[in-house]
Design an enzyme around this catalytic site. Structure first.
Site, PDB file in Angstrom:
ATOM      1  N   LYS A  79      26.748  -2.689  -2.148  1.00 13.41           N
ATOM      2  CA  LYS A  79      27.916  -3.527  -1.864  1.00 13.41           C
ATOM      3  C   LYS A  79      28.810  -3.520  -3.100  1.00 13.41           C
ATOM      4  CE  LYS A  79      29.645  -6.310   1.305  1.00 13.41           C
ATOM      5  NZ  LYS A  79      29.574  -6.253   2.773  1.00 13.41           N
ATOM      6  N   GLY A 106      34.844  -1.371   4.398  1.00 14.08           N
ATOM      7  CA  GLY A 106      35.572  -2.628   4.217  1.00 14.08           C
ATOM      8  C   GLY A 106      34.667  -3.847   4.293  1.00 14.08           C
ATOM      9  N   ASP A 107      35.229  -4.983   3.940  1.00 17.86           N
ATOM     10  CA  ASP A 107      34.594  -6.295   4.100  1.00 17.86           C
ATOM     11  C   ASP A 107      35.753  -7.292   3.982  1.00 17.86           C
ATOM     12  OD1 ASP A 107      31.812  -7.726   4.130  1.00 17.86           O
ATOM     13  OD2 ASP A 107      32.906  -8.803   2.581  1.00 17.86           O
ATOM     14  N   ASN A 166      38.582  -9.638  10.906  1.00 17.17           N
ATOM     15  CA  ASN A 166      38.097  -8.504  11.687  1.00 17.17           C
ATOM     16  C   ASN A 166      36.911  -8.883  12.586  1.00 17.17           C
ATOM     17  OD1 ASN A 166      35.809  -6.185  11.525  1.00 17.17           O
ATOM     18  ND2 ASN A 166      37.803  -5.329  12.042  1.00 17.17           N
TER      19      ASN A 166
HETATM   20  P1  NDP Z   1      38.343 -10.691   6.981  1.00 20.67           P
HETATM   21  O1  NDP Z   1      38.902 -10.737   5.621  1.00 20.67           O
HETATM   22  O2  NDP Z   1      38.926  -9.784   7.997  1.00 20.67           O
HETATM   23  O3  NDP Z   1      38.380 -12.172   7.623  1.00 20.67           O
HETATM   24  C1  NDP Z   1      37.773 -13.271   7.024  1.00 20.67           C
HETATM   25  C2  NDP Z   1      38.192 -14.490   7.829  1.00 20.67           C
HETATM   26  O4  NDP Z   1      37.444 -15.627   7.424  1.00 20.67           O
HETATM   27  C3  NDP Z   1      39.658 -14.846   7.641  1.00 20.67           C
HETATM   28  O5  NDP Z   1      40.159 -15.335   8.866  1.00 20.67           O
HETATM   29  C4  NDP Z   1      39.594 -15.951   6.596  1.00 20.67           C
HETATM   30  O6  NDP Z   1      40.701 -16.839   6.627  1.00 20.67           O
HETATM   31  C5  NDP Z   1      38.369 -16.674   7.062  1.00 20.67           C
HETATM   32  N1  NDP Z   1      37.760 -17.498   6.027  1.00 20.67           N
HETATM   33  C6  NDP Z   1      37.425 -17.153   4.765  1.00 20.67           C
HETATM   34  N2  NDP Z   1      36.875 -18.200   4.134  1.00 20.67           N
HETATM   35  C7  NDP Z   1      36.861 -19.206   5.041  1.00 20.67           C
HETATM   36  C8  NDP Z   1      36.398 -20.543   5.009  1.00 20.67           C
HETATM   37  N3  NDP Z   1      35.847 -21.053   3.908  1.00 20.67           N
HETATM   38  N4  NDP Z   1      36.530 -21.291   6.133  1.00 20.67           N
HETATM   39  C9  NDP Z   1      37.098 -20.777   7.261  1.00 20.67           C
HETATM   40  N5  NDP Z   1      37.547 -19.518   7.339  1.00 20.67           N
HETATM   41  C10 NDP Z   1      37.426 -18.755   6.247  1.00 20.67           C
HETATM   42  O7  NDP Z   1      36.770 -10.425   6.805  1.00 20.67           O
HETATM   43  P2  NDP Z   1      35.733  -9.845   7.854  1.00 20.67           P
HETATM   44  O8  NDP Z   1      36.027 -10.380   9.207  1.00 20.67           O
HETATM   45  O9  NDP Z   1      35.632  -8.391   7.641  1.00 20.67           O
HETATM   46  O10 NDP Z   1      34.377 -10.472   7.309  1.00 20.67           O
HETATM   47  C11 NDP Z   1      33.939 -11.782   7.680  1.00 20.67           C
HETATM   48  C12 NDP Z   1      32.459 -11.925   7.368  1.00 20.67           C
HETATM   49  O11 NDP Z   1      31.732 -10.921   8.103  1.00 20.67           O
HETATM   50  C13 NDP Z   1      32.056 -11.732   5.913  1.00 20.67           C
HETATM   51  O12 NDP Z   1      30.950 -12.529   5.625  1.00 20.67           O
HETATM   52  C14 NDP Z   1      31.639 -10.261   5.872  1.00 20.67           C
HETATM   53  O13 NDP Z   1      30.750  -9.995   4.799  1.00 20.67           O
HETATM   54  C15 NDP Z   1      30.930 -10.161   7.207  1.00 20.67           C
HETATM   55  N6  NDP Z   1      30.782  -8.802   7.728  1.00 20.67           N
HETATM   56  C16 NDP Z   1      31.870  -8.001   7.924  1.00 20.67           C
HETATM   57  C17 NDP Z   1      31.716  -6.738   8.444  1.00 20.67           C
HETATM   58  C18 NDP Z   1      32.875  -5.870   8.790  1.00 20.67           C
HETATM   59  O14 NDP Z   1      32.644  -4.806   9.398  1.00 20.67           O
HETATM   60  N7  NDP Z   1      34.089  -6.239   8.477  1.00 20.67           N
HETATM   61  C19 NDP Z   1      30.363  -6.195   8.719  1.00 20.67           C
HETATM   62  C20 NDP Z   1      29.300  -7.150   8.564  1.00 20.67           C
HETATM   63  C21 NDP Z   1      29.520  -8.393   8.058  1.00 20.67           C
HETATM   64  P3  NDP Z   1      42.057 -16.530   5.807  1.00 20.67           P
HETATM   65  O15 NDP Z   1      42.837 -15.621   6.701  1.00 20.67           O
HETATM   66  O16 NDP Z   1      42.636 -17.876   5.615  1.00 20.67           O
HETATM   67  O17 NDP Z   1      41.629 -15.870   4.529  1.00 20.67           O
END
Ligand code: NDP
Length: 448
Positions: free
Chosen positions: A128, A167-168, A243
């Site tokens: 990571k 990505g993440d 995402n």
């Molecule tokens: P993104 O950056 O696309 O989205 C993150 C989202 O979470 C945004 O809407 C953000 O809001 C919101 N967010 C962040 N912090 C908080 C909080 N404290 N309370 C409420 N909402 C919050 O990230 P991903 O969707 O890619 O990733 C989300 C999670 O999934 C992470 O834990 C990641 O490690 C995990 N993951 C992702 C994968 C992937 O393929 N993308 C694969 C496996 C796991 P705002 O827009 O305000 O920042």
């Protein structure tokens, strides 16, 4: 010395050697807890310092990322890549750009990634990376210059057979594009297998964008099926609107559920008549605005709750898809009191240990992230397969492979939990099944 004593002695040592990294401690502690039963039944896994080696990254890189902002000022961020374990294949895991990023967070994510990648059944190790860079409010040009500087150092350490980032949080298609462009320029090669999540015309895979969210829903549906239930007619909370969250909401509604609440880091919306996912994608993915804009633009009974707690909403299924430790013990109590029956982690470690224990003690079926959100990395591995054979698969075929992988993960996790005397405990099932495959490979490859 008993297995319990051995594990707790080892954990104390790990706390001292990795001080100030609470998220890493939390992730290791959960896995070690599940391993007690394995080491009791199969004592050879306690040999050769296996557990100690598993918890120590093979390599940890920390580097300076200097870049010039739009005003011409110099900015300096810190870059990380933790190459945790390559016993099963090249290191594989995302890059996170968020101001909260530090070494402990990257280590927790890299550690989780080892077991998740093992569960996919595909030949990928765990790693990571990321940076404390905050992309919010930055122009496209600033993002590009940052990505170019980040890759100028990272390129020395990655490669198709060595380490394949993706990505993440904060790293989507735009950032992968800039990172790949800089890698291509520096290496003077179009090595498509070096990054995943690429654009479709330059080596990307169909379904990669949707994969984590869709995969989460496929696995949750499998879990619901064991209780003779389905998404049809279910009320679902999806936290986040990035995402993972957007595509989880899309698939859950395709299967007949109503998504009744979603959030971002400023607050949450309630959507009693379901979420218009396309409208929300436009707000969050395309225009990069706040979720509050949804209420004015779409209406249909939606309400915005600034800074509120999304877990107060009544539902049958909760899919936390935002970030680590976003759902604590108190929120778990609220959810259970409101009748929640299924919780599956789309984010990495979004539920605190107190929340997980509360769900398990109160009859809520709980699927941990390392199983439930493995669809993203699994489809990344399918992207690597397509790159290796210079092929592009159809959406239907790739989605079918993803669906099959998620079903297999759930079956493996469920069977393993049963075999080790903890039926229905999918946390133990995922940790044990993920561990055994990596552990067998490490033992076969000697002390390295
Ligand atoms: P993104 O950056 O696309 O989205 C993150 C989202 O979470 C945004 O809407 C953000 O809001 C919101 N967010 C962040 N912090 C908080 C909080 N404290 N309370 C409420 N909402 C919050 O990230 P991903 O969707 O890619 O990733 C989300 C999670 O999934 C992470 O834990 C990641 O490690 C995990 N993951 C992702 C994968 C992937 O393929 N993308 C694969 C496996 C796991 P705002 O827009 O305000 O920042």
């Amino acid at each position: 010395m008993s297995i319990d004593q051995q594990i707790s002695e080892y954990y104390d040592k790990l706390l001292k050697r990795n001080a100030g990294e609470p998220e890493f401690h939390q992730a290791v502690s959960e896995v070690l807890d599940s391993l007690k039963v394995v080491l009791g039944k199969d004592p050879h896994y306690a040999d050769d310092g296996l557990v100690e080696r598993l918890c120590e990254p093979e390599r940890q890189l920390i580097f300076r990322v200097p870049w010039i902002d739009d005003k011409g000022d110099i900015q300096v961020n810190r870059g990380f890549r933790v190459q945790f374990n390559s016993a099963l294949g090249p290191y594989k895991g995302g890059l996170r750009f968020h101001p909260s990023v530090n070494l402990g967070i990257i280590k927790f994510l890299g550690f989780e990634q080892i077991f998740k990648n093992s569960l996919t059944g595909l030949p990928i190790g765990g790693g990571k990376g990321g940076s404390d860079f905050d992309p919010k409010g930055r122009s496209d040009r600033e993002i590009m210059r940052f990505c170019q500087s980040f890759m100028t150092e990272l390129q020395r350490h990655i490669g198709e057979y060595r380490d394949v980032p993706a990505g993440d949080i904060g790293v989507g298609g735009r950032e992968i594009g800039y990172l790949f462009g800089q890698y291509r320029r520096l290496s003077n090669q179009h090595e498509s297998g070096v990054l995943t999540g690429k654009g479709l015309t330059w080596g990307g895979s169909l379904v990669r964008t949707e994969a984590t969210g869709y995969g989460l829903v496929y696995l949750t549906a499998e879990m619901m099926r064991t209780h003779k239930e389905s998404f049809g007619g279910a009320k679902v909370i999806v936290s986040g609107s990035g995402n993972v969250a957007l595509y989880a909401a899309e698939k859950a509604q395709q299967l007949g559920a109503t998504v009744v609440a979603m959030s971002d880091s400023s607050g949450y919306i309630t959507t009693p008549n379901g979420v218009d996912v396309d409208a929300l994608k436009d707000i969050k993915e395309v225009r990069r605005e706040r979720i509050s804009a949804y209420v004015e633009e779409v209406g249909n009974g939606a309400q915005y709750h600034a800074g509120g707690n999304i877990w107060e909403v009544e539902a049958d299924v909760a899919l936390p898809c935002a970030t680590q430790n976003e759902l604590d013990g108190e929120s778990a109590k609220l959810l259970v009191a409101n009748g929640i029956r299924y919780v599956a982690e789309g984010a990495n470690m979004p539920c605190t240990p107190e929340a997980v224990h509360y769900f398990q003690a109160n009859g809520t079926a709980f699927a941990p992230g390392k199983a439930a959100n493995a669809g993203g990395v699994a489809t990344s591995a399918l992207e690597m397969q397509q790159n290796a054979t210079r092929d592009s698969w159809s959406f239907e075929y790739t989605d079918g492979r993803l669906h099959q992988i998620m079903s297999n993960i759930f079956k493996n996790v469920e069977r393993t939990a049963r075999d080790y005397g903890c039926e229905g405990d999918y946390v133990a099932g995922a940790n044990i099944a993920g561990f055994k495959k990596v552990a067998d490979a490490m033992l076969a490859q000697g002390v390295i």
